[in-house]
Design an enzyme around this catalytic site. Structure first.
Site, mmCIF file in Angstrom:
data_model
loop_
_atom_site.group_PDB
_atom_site.id
_atom_site.type_symbol
_atom_site.label_atom_id
_atom_site.label_comp_id
_atom_site.label_asym_id
_atom_site.label_seq_id
_atom_site.Cartn_x
_atom_site.Cartn_y
_atom_site.Cartn_z
ATOM 1 N N SER A 113 129.913 80.178 -19.949
ATOM 2 C CA SER A 113 130.650 79.889 -21.144
ATOM 3 C C SER A 113 130.331 80.979 -22.293
ATOM 4 O O SER A 113 130.843 81.157 -23.044
ATOM 5 C CB SER A 113 130.081 78.491 -21.955
ATOM 6 O OG SER A 113 130.047 77.485 -21.030
ATOM 7 N N HIS A 134 136.489 81.156 -16.184
ATOM 8 C CA HIS A 134 135.997 80.114 -17.168
ATOM 9 C C HIS A 134 136.821 79.151 -17.141
ATOM 10 O O HIS A 134 138.002 79.066 -17.814
ATOM 11 C CB HIS A 134 135.531 80.657 -18.534
ATOM 12 C CG HIS A 134 135.055 79.858 -19.584
ATOM 13 N ND1 HIS A 134 135.032 79.998 -20.884
ATOM 14 C CD2 HIS A 134 134.309 78.804 -19.222
ATOM 15 C CE1 HIS A 134 134.607 78.973 -21.475
ATOM 16 N NE2 HIS A 134 133.918 78.384 -20.599
ATOM 17 N N GLU A 146 140.101 81.013 -18.830
ATOM 18 C CA GLU A 146 139.578 82.323 -19.418
ATOM 19 C C GLU A 146 139.142 83.232 -18.588
ATOM 20 O O GLU A 146 138.080 83.031 -18.005
ATOM 21 C CB GLU A 146 138.815 82.163 -20.534
ATOM 22 C CG GLU A 146 138.299 83.065 -21.636
ATOM 23 C CD GLU A 146 137.466 82.933 -22.753
ATOM 24 O OE1 GLU A 146 136.515 81.986 -22.424
ATOM 25 O OE2 GLU A 146 137.753 83.350 -23.876
ATOM 26 N N ASN A 184 134.496 80.351 -26.689
ATOM 27 C CA ASN A 184 133.360 79.776 -27.291
ATOM 28 C C ASN A 184 132.688 80.461 -28.768
ATOM 29 O O ASN A 184 132.083 80.021 -29.363
ATOM 30 C CB ASN A 184 132.088 79.442 -26.418
ATOM 31 C CG ASN A 184 132.271 78.351 -25.494
ATOM 32 O OD1 ASN A 184 132.454 77.179 -26.322
ATOM 33 N ND2 ASN A 184 132.341 78.396 -24.294
HETATM 34 P P1 NAD Z 1 125.590 70.728 -15.292
HETATM 35 O O1 NAD Z 1 124.320 70.459 -15.843
HETATM 36 O O2 NAD Z 1 126.564 69.332 -15.201
HETATM 37 O O3 NAD Z 1 125.530 71.218 -14.057
HETATM 38 C C1 NAD Z 1 124.717 72.258 -13.431
HETATM 39 C C2 NAD Z 1 124.206 72.204 -12.247
HETATM 40 O O4 NAD Z 1 123.678 73.451 -11.549
HETATM 41 C C3 NAD Z 1 123.129 71.090 -11.860
HETATM 42 O O5 NAD Z 1 123.966 70.266 -10.804
HETATM 43 C C4 NAD Z 1 122.058 71.799 -11.279
HETATM 44 O O6 NAD Z 1 121.327 71.147 -10.335
HETATM 45 C C5 NAD Z 1 122.584 73.080 -10.843
HETATM 46 N N1 NAD Z 1 121.769 74.188 -10.666
HETATM 47 C C6 NAD Z 1 120.839 74.458 -11.564
HETATM 48 N N2 NAD Z 1 120.060 75.721 -11.187
HETATM 49 C C7 NAD Z 1 120.593 76.085 -9.715
HETATM 50 C C8 NAD Z 1 120.396 76.986 -8.979
HETATM 51 N N3 NAD Z 1 119.475 77.880 -8.857
HETATM 52 N N4 NAD Z 1 121.111 76.831 -7.753
HETATM 53 C C9 NAD Z 1 122.058 76.106 -7.454
HETATM 54 N N5 NAD Z 1 122.455 74.955 -8.461
HETATM 55 C C10 NAD Z 1 121.633 74.761 -9.679
HETATM 56 O O7 NAD Z 1 126.357 71.772 -16.201
HETATM 57 P P2 NAD Z 1 127.901 72.137 -16.270
HETATM 58 O O8 NAD Z 1 128.365 71.329 -17.616
HETATM 59 O O9 NAD Z 1 128.477 71.783 -14.944
HETATM 60 O O10 NAD Z 1 127.866 73.687 -16.568
HETATM 61 C C11 NAD Z 1 127.580 74.246 -15.492
HETATM 62 C C12 NAD Z 1 128.199 76.036 -16.171
HETATM 63 O O11 NAD Z 1 129.628 76.051 -16.570
HETATM 64 C C13 NAD Z 1 127.499 76.617 -17.429
HETATM 65 O O12 NAD Z 1 127.261 77.781 -17.214
HETATM 66 C C14 NAD Z 1 128.149 76.023 -18.734
HETATM 67 O O13 NAD Z 1 128.087 76.893 -19.702
HETATM 68 C C15 NAD Z 1 129.602 76.312 -17.960
HETATM 69 N N6 NAD Z 1 130.845 75.610 -18.594
HETATM 70 C C16 NAD Z 1 130.432 74.321 -19.104
HETATM 71 C C17 NAD Z 1 131.436 73.696 -19.554
HETATM 72 C C18 NAD Z 1 131.221 72.191 -20.152
HETATM 73 O O14 NAD Z 1 132.114 71.873 -20.957
HETATM 74 N N7 NAD Z 1 130.088 71.417 -19.751
HETATM 75 C C19 NAD Z 1 132.775 74.130 -19.805
HETATM 76 C C20 NAD Z 1 133.083 75.290 -19.376
HETATM 77 C C21 NAD Z 1 132.086 76.221 -18.816
#
Ligand code: NAD
Length: 277
Positions: A113, A134, A146, A184
Protein backbone atom coordinates in the site's frame (compact mmCIF):
# COMPACT_ATOMS: atom_id res chain seq x y z
CA UNK A 1 -2.09 -15.47 -22.10
CA UNK A 2 0.37 -13.36 -20.11
CA UNK A 3 1.83 -14.87 -16.93
CA UNK A 4 0.29 -18.37 -16.99
CA UNK A 5 1.76 -19.38 -13.61
CA UNK A 6 1.49 -16.87 -10.79
CA UNK A 7 3.00 -17.22 -7.30
CA UNK A 8 0.99 -15.31 -4.68
CA UNK A 9 2.79 -14.89 -1.34
CA UNK A 10 0.60 -13.98 1.64
CA UNK A 11 -2.84 -15.62 1.89
CA UNK A 12 -4.53 -12.95 4.02
CA UNK A 13 -7.44 -10.83 2.87
CA UNK A 14 -5.53 -9.33 -0.08
CA UNK A 15 -3.45 -12.36 -1.12
CA UNK A 16 -6.54 -14.57 -1.00
CA UNK A 17 -8.52 -12.11 -3.11
CA UNK A 18 -5.67 -11.80 -5.63
CA UNK A 19 -5.30 -15.59 -5.87
CA UNK A 20 -9.06 -15.89 -6.45
CA UNK A 21 -9.14 -13.29 -9.24
CA UNK A 22 -6.01 -14.63 -10.95
CA UNK A 23 -7.29 -18.24 -10.82
CA UNK A 24 -10.67 -16.98 -12.04
CA UNK A 25 -8.94 -15.71 -15.19
CA UNK A 26 -7.82 -19.26 -16.06
CA UNK A 27 -4.26 -18.98 -14.74
CA UNK A 28 -2.60 -21.39 -12.34
CA UNK A 29 -1.81 -19.98 -8.91
CA UNK A 30 0.70 -21.16 -6.33
CA UNK A 31 -0.32 -19.78 -2.93
CA UNK A 32 2.15 -19.51 -0.06
CA UNK A 33 1.89 -18.15 3.47
CA UNK A 34 4.38 -18.41 6.31
CA UNK A 35 1.73 -18.93 9.00
CA UNK A 36 0.41 -22.49 9.41
CA UNK A 37 -3.30 -22.68 8.50
CA UNK A 38 -3.35 -19.31 6.70
CA UNK A 39 -3.64 -20.80 3.20
CA UNK A 40 -6.49 -23.09 4.34
CA UNK A 41 -8.33 -20.11 5.88
CA UNK A 42 -7.73 -18.16 2.68
CA UNK A 43 -9.20 -20.99 0.59
CA UNK A 44 -12.30 -21.10 2.82
CA UNK A 45 -12.85 -17.36 2.41
CA UNK A 46 -12.40 -17.74 -1.35
CA UNK A 47 -14.97 -20.54 -1.48
CA UNK A 48 -17.54 -18.32 0.28
CA UNK A 49 -16.83 -15.41 -2.06
CA UNK A 50 -16.91 -17.64 -5.18
CA UNK A 51 -20.16 -19.28 -4.06
CA UNK A 52 -21.82 -15.86 -3.75
CA UNK A 53 -20.46 -14.82 -7.16
CA UNK A 54 -21.64 -18.13 -8.71
CA UNK A 55 -25.19 -17.31 -7.57
CA UNK A 56 -24.94 -14.21 -9.78
CA UNK A 57 -23.65 -16.18 -12.76
CA UNK A 58 -19.95 -16.36 -11.81
CA UNK A 59 -17.63 -19.32 -12.46
CA UNK A 60 -17.97 -22.69 -10.73
CA UNK A 61 -16.11 -22.37 -7.38
CA UNK A 62 -14.60 -25.87 -7.71
CA UNK A 63 -13.12 -25.02 -11.13
CA UNK A 64 -11.49 -21.84 -9.82
CA UNK A 65 -10.20 -23.43 -6.59
CA UNK A 66 -8.77 -26.39 -8.55
CA UNK A 67 -6.35 -23.94 -10.19
CA UNK A 68 -4.93 -22.83 -6.81
CA UNK A 69 -2.15 -24.98 -5.40
CA UNK A 70 -0.94 -24.38 -1.82
CA UNK A 71 2.87 -24.43 -1.64
CA UNK A 72 5.11 -24.65 1.42
CA UNK A 73 7.72 -22.21 0.09
CA UNK A 74 8.48 -19.94 -2.86
CA UNK A 75 8.37 -21.85 -6.18
CA UNK A 76 9.25 -20.89 -9.77
CA UNK A 77 6.52 -18.99 -11.67
CA UNK A 78 6.17 -16.36 -14.42
CA UNK A 79 5.05 -13.71 -11.94
CA UNK A 80 5.24 -13.10 -8.19
CA UNK A 81 2.51 -11.07 -6.53
CA UNK A 82 3.65 -10.41 -2.97
CA UNK A 83 0.87 -9.61 -0.46
CA UNK A 84 2.39 -10.19 2.99
CA UNK A 85 2.08 -7.78 5.94
CA UNK A 86 3.02 -4.14 5.37
CA UNK A 87 6.60 -4.45 6.69
CA UNK A 88 9.52 -3.35 4.53
CA UNK A 89 12.02 -5.85 6.00
CA UNK A 90 9.68 -8.82 5.53
CA UNK A 91 8.89 -7.78 1.95
CA UNK A 92 12.56 -7.16 1.06
CA UNK A 93 13.47 -10.64 2.28
CA UNK A 94 10.74 -12.16 0.07
CA UNK A 95 12.01 -10.20 -2.96
CA UNK A 96 15.55 -11.32 -2.25
CA UNK A 97 14.49 -14.98 -2.08
CA UNK A 98 12.11 -14.70 -5.05
CA UNK A 99 14.96 -13.30 -7.15
CA UNK A 100 16.88 -16.51 -6.49
CA UNK A 101 13.93 -18.89 -7.04
CA UNK A 102 11.93 -17.42 -9.95
CA UNK A 103 13.39 -17.57 -13.49
CA UNK A 104 15.30 -14.45 -14.60
CA UNK A 105 12.54 -13.35 -17.01
CA UNK A 106 9.83 -13.45 -14.28
CA UNK A 107 8.26 -10.20 -13.06
CA UNK A 108 8.23 -9.51 -9.30
CA UNK A 109 5.23 -7.42 -8.21
CA UNK A 110 4.20 -6.15 -4.79
CA UNK A 111 0.71 -5.34 -3.57
CA UNK A 112 2.17 -2.96 -0.98
CA UNK A 113 0.00 0.00 0.00
CA UNK A 114 2.87 2.37 0.62
CA UNK A 115 6.37 0.86 0.81
CA UNK A 116 8.69 2.29 -1.89
CA UNK A 117 8.94 -0.16 -4.79
CA UNK A 118 12.54 0.94 -5.30
CA UNK A 119 13.43 -0.54 -1.89
CA UNK A 120 12.06 -3.92 -3.01
CA UNK A 121 13.79 -3.66 -6.40
CA UNK A 122 17.08 -3.03 -4.57
CA UNK A 123 16.81 -6.48 -2.97
CA UNK A 124 16.97 -8.09 -6.44
CA UNK A 125 19.26 -8.33 -9.46
CA UNK A 126 16.35 -7.42 -11.79
CA UNK A 127 15.12 -3.94 -10.81
CA UNK A 128 13.71 -3.49 -14.35
CA UNK A 129 11.26 -6.33 -13.63
CA UNK A 130 10.05 -5.07 -10.23
CA UNK A 131 6.77 -3.16 -10.05
CA UNK A 132 3.86 -2.30 -7.77
CA UNK A 133 0.54 -3.99 -8.51
CA UNK A 134 -1.79 -2.52 -5.91
CA UNK A 135 -5.23 -4.14 -5.76
CA UNK A 136 -8.13 -2.82 -3.70
CA UNK A 137 -10.16 -4.52 -1.00
CA UNK A 138 -12.29 -6.60 -1.62
CA UNK A 139 -10.24 -7.66 -4.65
CA UNK A 140 -12.98 -9.67 -6.42
CA UNK A 141 -15.28 -6.61 -6.28
CA UNK A 142 -13.21 -3.43 -6.71
CA UNK A 143 -12.16 -2.44 -10.21
CA UNK A 144 -8.95 -0.53 -9.67
CA UNK A 145 -5.34 -1.71 -9.91
CA UNK A 146 -2.81 1.04 -9.17
CA UNK A 147 0.31 0.15 -11.15
CA UNK A 148 3.43 1.68 -9.60
CA UNK A 149 6.52 2.27 -11.69
CA UNK A 150 9.77 2.52 -9.77
CA UNK A 151 12.89 4.29 -11.03
CA UNK A 152 14.19 1.27 -12.96
CA UNK A 153 10.91 -0.44 -13.94
CA UNK A 154 11.10 -1.05 -17.70
CA UNK A 155 8.41 0.03 -20.17
CA UNK A 156 7.99 -3.65 -21.04
CA UNK A 157 7.27 -4.64 -17.41
CA UNK A 158 4.83 -1.75 -16.96
CA UNK A 159 3.03 -2.62 -20.20
CA UNK A 160 2.76 -6.32 -19.26
CA UNK A 161 1.36 -5.63 -15.78
CA UNK A 162 -1.08 -3.03 -17.14
CA UNK A 163 -2.27 -5.58 -19.70
CA UNK A 164 -2.54 -8.29 -17.03
CA UNK A 165 -4.74 -6.00 -14.93
CA UNK A 166 -7.05 -5.63 -17.94
CA UNK A 167 -7.06 -9.40 -18.53
CA UNK A 168 -8.17 -9.79 -14.89
CA UNK A 169 -11.13 -7.53 -15.68
CA UNK A 170 -9.67 -4.57 -13.78
CA UNK A 171 -8.89 -0.99 -14.73
CA UNK A 172 -5.22 -0.04 -14.31
CA UNK A 173 -4.05 3.47 -13.40
CA UNK A 174 -0.32 4.19 -13.41
CA UNK A 175 1.43 6.10 -10.62
CA UNK A 176 5.04 6.88 -9.77
CA UNK A 177 6.92 5.58 -6.76
CA UNK A 178 6.19 8.21 -4.09
CA UNK A 179 5.25 7.32 -0.48
CA UNK A 180 1.67 6.02 -0.45
CA UNK A 181 1.55 6.41 -4.27
CA UNK A 182 -1.71 8.20 -5.19
CA UNK A 183 -4.38 6.16 -3.41
CA UNK A 184 -3.01 6.07 0.11
CA UNK A 185 -1.53 9.53 0.01
CA UNK A 186 -5.12 10.72 -0.27
CA UNK A 187 -7.07 8.02 1.57
CA UNK A 188 -4.95 7.43 4.68
CA UNK A 189 -4.72 11.04 5.91
CA UNK A 190 -8.52 11.17 5.45
CA UNK A 191 -8.96 8.07 7.63
CA UNK A 192 -6.41 9.35 10.15
CA UNK A 193 -8.25 12.69 10.44
CA UNK A 194 -11.51 10.83 11.08
CA UNK A 195 -9.78 8.96 13.92
CA UNK A 196 -8.53 12.25 15.40
CA UNK A 197 -12.09 13.60 15.18
CA UNK A 198 -13.35 10.56 17.10
CA UNK A 199 -10.54 10.84 19.64
CA UNK A 200 -11.14 14.54 20.25
CA UNK A 201 -14.87 13.95 20.72
CA UNK A 202 -16.01 15.84 17.63
CA UNK A 203 -18.62 13.09 17.05
CA UNK A 204 -19.37 9.41 17.67
CA UNK A 205 -18.03 6.85 15.17
CA UNK A 206 -21.45 6.27 13.57
CA UNK A 207 -21.97 10.01 13.06
CA UNK A 208 -18.51 10.46 11.48
CA UNK A 209 -19.18 7.60 9.07
CA UNK A 210 -22.71 8.79 8.28
CA UNK A 211 -21.37 12.25 7.43
CA UNK A 212 -18.83 10.79 4.99
CA UNK A 213 -21.32 8.37 3.42
CA UNK A 214 -24.18 10.78 2.91
CA UNK A 215 -22.28 14.04 2.70
CA UNK A 216 -19.52 12.91 0.34
CA UNK A 217 -21.36 9.97 -1.27
CA UNK A 218 -18.67 7.53 -0.12
CA UNK A 219 -19.88 3.90 -0.07
CA UNK A 220 -18.34 3.44 3.42
CA UNK A 221 -17.38 5.83 6.18
CA UNK A 222 -13.65 6.22 6.99
CA UNK A 223 -13.80 4.36 10.32
CA UNK A 224 -15.65 1.37 8.86
CA UNK A 225 -13.18 1.41 5.97
CA UNK A 226 -10.23 1.47 8.40
CA UNK A 227 -11.73 -1.62 10.09
CA UNK A 228 -11.97 -3.31 6.69
CA UNK A 229 -8.40 -2.42 5.68
CA UNK A 230 -6.97 -3.45 9.09
CA UNK A 231 -5.84 -0.92 11.69
CA UNK A 232 -2.31 -2.40 11.75
CA UNK A 233 -2.06 -1.77 8.01
CA UNK A 234 -3.38 1.81 8.50
CA UNK A 235 -0.69 2.54 11.13
CA UNK A 236 2.03 1.03 8.91
CA UNK A 237 0.96 3.19 5.95
CA UNK A 238 0.81 6.40 8.03
CA UNK A 239 4.33 5.67 9.28
CA UNK A 240 5.58 5.32 5.71
CA UNK A 241 3.92 8.64 4.79
CA UNK A 242 5.33 10.37 7.90
CA UNK A 243 8.84 9.13 7.27
CA UNK A 244 8.80 9.25 3.47
CA UNK A 245 7.30 12.73 3.19
CA UNK A 246 9.22 13.96 6.24
CA UNK A 247 6.19 15.61 7.81
CA UNK A 248 4.71 14.87 11.26
CA UNK A 249 1.24 15.84 10.13
CA UNK A 250 1.14 12.26 8.81
CA UNK A 251 1.78 10.74 12.28
CA UNK A 252 -0.75 7.99 13.07
CA UNK A 253 -3.54 9.17 15.43
CA UNK A 254 -2.90 7.92 18.97
CA UNK A 255 -6.27 6.12 19.12
CA UNK A 256 -5.28 4.18 16.01
CA UNK A 257 -2.08 3.04 17.74
CA UNK A 258 -3.97 2.20 20.95
CA UNK A 259 -6.36 -0.08 19.07
CA UNK A 260 -3.46 -1.87 17.39
CA UNK A 261 -1.61 -2.30 20.70
CA UNK A 262 -4.80 -3.80 22.17
CA UNK A 263 -5.05 -6.28 19.27
CA UNK A 264 -8.18 -4.61 17.90
CA UNK A 265 -7.19 -4.68 14.25
CA UNK A 266 -10.69 -4.28 12.75
CA UNK A 267 -12.78 -6.92 11.02
CA UNK A 268 -9.99 -9.47 10.85
CA UNK A 269 -9.90 -9.71 14.67
CA UNK A 270 -13.64 -9.09 15.18
CA UNK A 271 -13.15 -5.66 16.75
CA UNK A 272 -11.83 -2.26 15.75
CA UNK A 273 -13.83 0.97 15.77
CA UNK A 274 -16.88 -1.32 15.56
CA UNK A 275 -17.68 -4.76 16.95
CA UNK A 276 -18.09 -7.62 14.47
CA UNK A 277 -19.35 -10.28 16.90
P1 NAD B 1 -3.29 -9.70 6.23
O1 NAD B 1 -2.79 -9.44 7.60
O2 NAD B 1 -4.72 -10.07 6.02
O3 NAD B 1 -2.40 -10.84 5.51
C1 NAD B 1 -1.00 -10.83 5.50
C2 NAD B 1 -0.53 -12.29 5.37
O4 NAD B 1 0.89 -12.29 5.19
C3 NAD B 1 -0.82 -13.14 6.62
O5 NAD B 1 -1.57 -14.28 6.25
C4 NAD B 1 0.58 -13.51 7.13
O6 NAD B 1 0.63 -14.80 7.71
C5 NAD B 1 1.38 -13.46 5.84
N1 NAD B 1 2.83 -13.33 6.03
C6 NAD B 1 3.50 -12.54 6.91
N2 NAD B 1 4.83 -12.70 6.76
C7 NAD B 1 5.02 -13.59 5.75
C8 NAD B 1 6.15 -14.16 5.13
N3 NAD B 1 7.39 -13.82 5.51
N4 NAD B 1 5.97 -15.05 4.11
C9 NAD B 1 4.73 -15.39 3.72
N5 NAD B 1 3.59 -14.89 4.28
C10 NAD B 1 3.73 -14.00 5.29
O7 NAD B 1 -2.93 -8.38 5.39
P2 NAD B 1 -3.62 -7.82 4.05
O8 NAD B 1 -4.69 -6.85 4.42
O9 NAD B 1 -3.92 -8.97 3.15
O10 NAD B 1 -2.42 -6.94 3.45
C11 NAD B 1 -1.37 -7.53 2.72
C12 NAD B 1 -0.67 -6.49 1.89
O11 NAD B 1 -1.60 -5.84 1.00
C13 NAD B 1 -0.01 -5.36 2.70
O12 NAD B 1 1.15 -4.96 2.05
C14 NAD B 1 -1.07 -4.25 2.62
O13 NAD B 1 -0.53 -2.97 2.80
C15 NAD B 1 -1.58 -4.44 1.20
N6 NAD B 1 -2.93 -3.92 0.94
C16 NAD B 1 -3.91 -4.04 1.88
C17 NAD B 1 -5.18 -3.56 1.60
C18 NAD B 1 -6.29 -3.71 2.60
O14 NAD B 1 -7.35 -3.12 2.42
N7 NAD B 1 -6.12 -4.49 3.66
C19 NAD B 1 -5.46 -2.96 0.37
C20 NAD B 1 -4.44 -2.88 -0.59
C21 NAD B 1 -3.17 -3.36 -0.28
Amino acid sequence: MLFEHVLVVGAGQMGGGIAQVVAGSGRRVFLHDAEPGAVERGLETMRKSLTKLAEKGGADPDDVLARIEPVGDLVPADLLVEAVIEDADVKQEIFRRADAVLPPEAVLASNTSSIPIVSLAAATQRPDKVIGMHFFNPVPVLQLVEVIRARDTSDETAAAITELARELGKTPAVANDFPGFVSNRILMPFINEAVWALEEGVAEAEAIDTIARLGFAHPMGPLALADLIGLDTCVAIMEVLQEGLGDDRYAPASLLREHVEAGRLGRKTGRGFYNYG
